[in-house]
Design an enzyme around this catalytic site. Structure first.
Site, short mmCIF file in Angstrom:
data_model
loop_
_atom_site.label_atom_id
_atom_site.label_comp_id
_atom_site.label_asym_id
_atom_site.label_seq_id
_atom_site.Cartn_x
_atom_site.Cartn_y
_atom_site.Cartn_z
N ASN A 32 -18.05 22.65 15.44
CA ASN A 32 -17.79 24.07 16.86
C ASN A 32 -18.84 24.74 16.42
O ASN A 32 -18.90 25.61 17.49
CB ASN A 32 -16.37 24.08 16.99
CG ASN A 32 -15.91 24.96 15.78
OD1 ASN A 32 -16.46 25.28 14.78
ND2 ASN A 32 -14.33 25.31 16.37
N ALA A 73 -14.84 20.18 7.67
CA ALA A 73 -15.21 21.35 8.55
C ALA A 73 -14.15 22.85 8.66
O ALA A 73 -12.70 21.56 8.03
CB ALA A 73 -14.54 20.96 10.09
N ALA A 74 -13.73 23.25 7.97
CA ALA A 74 -12.45 24.55 7.49
C ALA A 74 -12.72 25.89 7.82
O ALA A 74 -14.05 26.12 8.31
CB ALA A 74 -12.13 24.19 6.02
N TYR A 140 -5.41 31.02 2.98
CA TYR A 140 -6.50 29.81 2.59
C TYR A 140 -5.84 28.47 1.48
O TYR A 140 -6.03 27.56 1.81
CB TYR A 140 -7.86 29.83 2.07
CG TYR A 140 -9.01 29.21 1.81
CD1 TYR A 140 -9.62 28.29 2.59
CD2 TYR A 140 -9.52 28.77 0.41
CE1 TYR A 140 -10.36 27.48 2.67
CE2 TYR A 140 -10.27 28.60 0.06
CZ TYR A 140 -10.98 27.29 1.77
OH TYR A 140 -12.15 26.41 1.18
N LYS A 144 -5.12 24.62 3.24
CA LYS A 144 -5.84 23.07 2.02
C LYS A 144 -5.24 22.58 1.06
O LYS A 144 -5.41 21.35 1.76
CB LYS A 144 -7.09 23.48 1.40
CG LYS A 144 -8.61 24.50 1.69
CD LYS A 144 -9.13 23.64 2.83
CE LYS A 144 -10.63 23.12 2.18
NZ LYS A 144 -11.03 22.68 3.26
N VAL A 183 -20.29 34.99 -3.02
CA VAL A 183 -20.01 35.43 -3.89
C VAL A 183 -22.16 35.77 -4.41
O VAL A 183 -23.20 36.91 -4.00
CB VAL A 183 -19.72 36.24 -4.86
CG1 VAL A 183 -19.97 35.42 -5.91
CG2 VAL A 183 -20.43 37.56 -5.64
N GLY A 266 -4.83 38.50 -2.84
CA GLY A 266 -5.54 36.79 -2.73
C GLY A 266 -6.62 36.93 -3.36
O GLY A 266 -7.56 35.63 -4.22
P1 NAD Z 1 -19.00 26.90 5.94
O1 NAD Z 1 -18.06 27.70 6.76
O2 NAD Z 1 -20.59 26.58 5.80
O3 NAD Z 1 -18.58 25.21 6.57
C1 NAD Z 1 -17.75 24.40 7.73
C2 NAD Z 1 -18.36 24.55 8.77
O4 NAD Z 1 -17.58 23.23 9.39
C3 NAD Z 1 -18.95 25.46 9.93
O5 NAD Z 1 -20.10 24.62 10.77
C4 NAD Z 1 -18.13 25.54 10.62
O6 NAD Z 1 -18.80 25.69 11.89
C5 NAD Z 1 -17.34 24.52 10.81
N1 NAD Z 1 -15.97 24.68 11.71
C6 NAD Z 1 -14.99 25.55 10.94
N2 NAD Z 1 -14.41 25.12 11.96
C7 NAD Z 1 -14.41 24.37 12.69
C8 NAD Z 1 -13.32 23.77 13.32
N3 NAD Z 1 -12.52 24.26 14.21
N4 NAD Z 1 -14.36 22.97 14.07
C9 NAD Z 1 -15.24 22.15 14.01
N5 NAD Z 1 -15.92 22.20 12.86
C10 NAD Z 1 -16.01 23.92 12.62
O7 NAD Z 1 -18.59 26.27 4.78
P2 NAD Z 1 -19.15 25.64 2.99
O8 NAD Z 1 -19.08 26.25 1.93
O9 NAD Z 1 -20.03 24.37 3.57
O10 NAD Z 1 -16.94 24.88 2.86
C11 NAD Z 1 -17.01 23.32 3.22
C12 NAD Z 1 -15.49 22.65 3.24
O11 NAD Z 1 -16.02 22.89 1.53
C13 NAD Z 1 -14.61 23.67 3.29
O12 NAD Z 1 -13.87 22.17 3.58
C14 NAD Z 1 -14.69 24.19 2.45
O13 NAD Z 1 -12.62 24.60 2.50
C15 NAD Z 1 -14.78 23.45 1.32
N6 NAD Z 1 -14.99 24.73 0.14
C16 NAD Z 1 -15.89 25.16 0.70
C17 NAD Z 1 -16.69 25.99 -1.33
C18 NAD Z 1 -17.78 26.97 -1.33
O14 NAD Z 1 -17.80 27.45 -2.11
N7 NAD Z 1 -17.94 27.16 -0.83
C19 NAD Z 1 -15.62 25.94 -2.24
C20 NAD Z 1 -14.46 24.48 -2.22
C21 NAD Z 1 -13.90 23.96 -0.93
#
Ligand code: NAD
Length: 305
Positions: A32, A73-74, A140, A144, A183, A266
């Site tokens: 989205n 997506a999250a 969060y 998850k 970070v 947190g």
């Molecule tokens: P990000 O925010 O860059 O990517 C998330 C994507 O999901 C975005 O493109 C956003 O537009 C989309 N999104 C959010 N809500 C939505 C919805 N309701 N419908 C459709 N799309 C939606 O985050 P990221 O760092 O790329 O993380 C990706 C996944 O990995 C997530 O599930 C996150 O929880 C998990 N994760 C990330 C990390 C990290 O260090 N970055 C660590 C552990 C887990």
């Protein structure tokens, strides 16, 4: 092979989409664009600008009939989850249920879910294994973990195959300073903008920083291995925030001022995930050291300044 990647316009998702296309897959993205960007989606993929909670997201999966769904997506911002727990739960729990329903109805072979070390909370252990108790200390982490439980139950009730990948702190080119594990991106942005770095706490907190390219390879491996498993994607090594600052100072030509401020609620003090299970079950191991990964990330930030 056909794959749907939810969150494919985000940091990790956009790297994954690129790798899947390079591997010859047909890729549809559901995003989205709440934090992701259209221009981050590789040209060969079909972008559907939809919410994972929507009926339209289900219709797309029904029409595409993918073998694999990568659900990334999250709402991935820990502090945001503390401020707005119902939005966090809505995206991360209700959104996941909607995608699981779609997988069930479209007879998808497997869902590969991006989860987090945040499910463990502040577990006082040198190296956490997948068998350790998950006791989150942020909404969060809780959302998850709840999504993981729904995946287990859908799998039991409807024979849907899954792999849950719990990442350490992912970093690399294309990450923004917001969200989980941001970070390193935050430090890059500020150092290259000639701004001081703010460190929450004394900087001796440690994380298991894993390079995005290694995370993508783990997702790729999960297409064939690790069925019905929950697996860490990590280096198994602790790196302090102060060490990241030191690496950055060694590369950056100008002096970088540092300000320490109180730790945030947190926040977890230490987090390190054992990765033996990934090595065995996924036939994967991390290839990029923290020194290489930070240098690559710095190069990418410098080019985009
Ligand atoms: P990000 O925010 O860059 O990517 C998330 C994507 O999901 C975005 O493109 C956003 O537009 C989309 N999104 C959010 N809500 C939505 C919805 N309701 N419908 C459709 N799309 C939606 O985050 P990221 O760092 O790329 O993380 C990706 C996944 O990995 C997530 O599930 C996150 O929880 C998990 N994760 C990330 C990390 C990290 O260090 N970055 C660590 C552990 C887990």
């Amino acid at each position: 092979m056909k794959a749907v990647v939810t969150g494919g316009a985000g940091f990790i998702g956009s790297h994954l989409v690129k790798a899947l296309l390079e591997g010859g897959a047909v890729v549809h993205v559901i995003d989205n664009l709440s934090s992701g960007k259209r221009e981050q989606v590789a040209p060969g993929a079909v972008l559907h600008t939809e919410d994972v909670r929507s009926a339209e997201a289900k219709r797309i999966i029904a029409a595409v009939k993918p073998e694999l769904v990568y659900h990334l997506a999250a709402q991935a911002d820990v502090q945001q989850s503390i401020l707005a727990p119902s939005l966090d739960a809505s995206v991360n729990v209700t959104g996941t249920i909607n995608i699981l329903d779609a997988c069930k109805e479209a007879c998808v072979n497997k869902i590969i879910f991006s989860s987090t070390s945040g499910v463990y909370g502040n577990l006082a252990k040198e190296r956490i294994t997948e068998r350790d108790p998950a006791i989150p200390i942020s909404f969060y982490g809780l959302s998850k973990l709840t999504a993981e439980r729904y995946i287990h139950m859908y799998s039991q009730l409807y024979c849907l195959s899954y792999t849950i990948l719990r990442y350490g702190n992912v970093y690399g080119p294309g990450q923004t300073a917001k969200g989980e594990g941001g970070v390193i991106a935050n430090f890059m942005e500020r150092a290259l903008g000639n701004l001081p770095l703010y460190i929450n706490g004394d900087g001796e907190q440690t994380r298991d920083f894993i390079y995005v390219g290694d995370v993508v390879r783990a997702n790729w491996a999960a297409a064939n291995y690790g069925d019905q498993e929950t697996i860490h994607v990590s280096t198994g090594k602790r790196t302090s925030v102060n060490r990241i600052v030191q690496l950055l100072r060694d590369m950056h030509p100008a002096e970088i001022p540092i300000h320490y401020r109180p730790a945030q609620s947190g926040d977890i003090m230490h987090s390190c995930l054992a990765n033996q299970k990934a090595i065995k079950s996924l036939r994967w191991d991390p290839a990029v050291s923290i020194e290489q990964g930070v240098a690559e990330t710095y190069r990418s930030w410098s080019q985009h300044q």
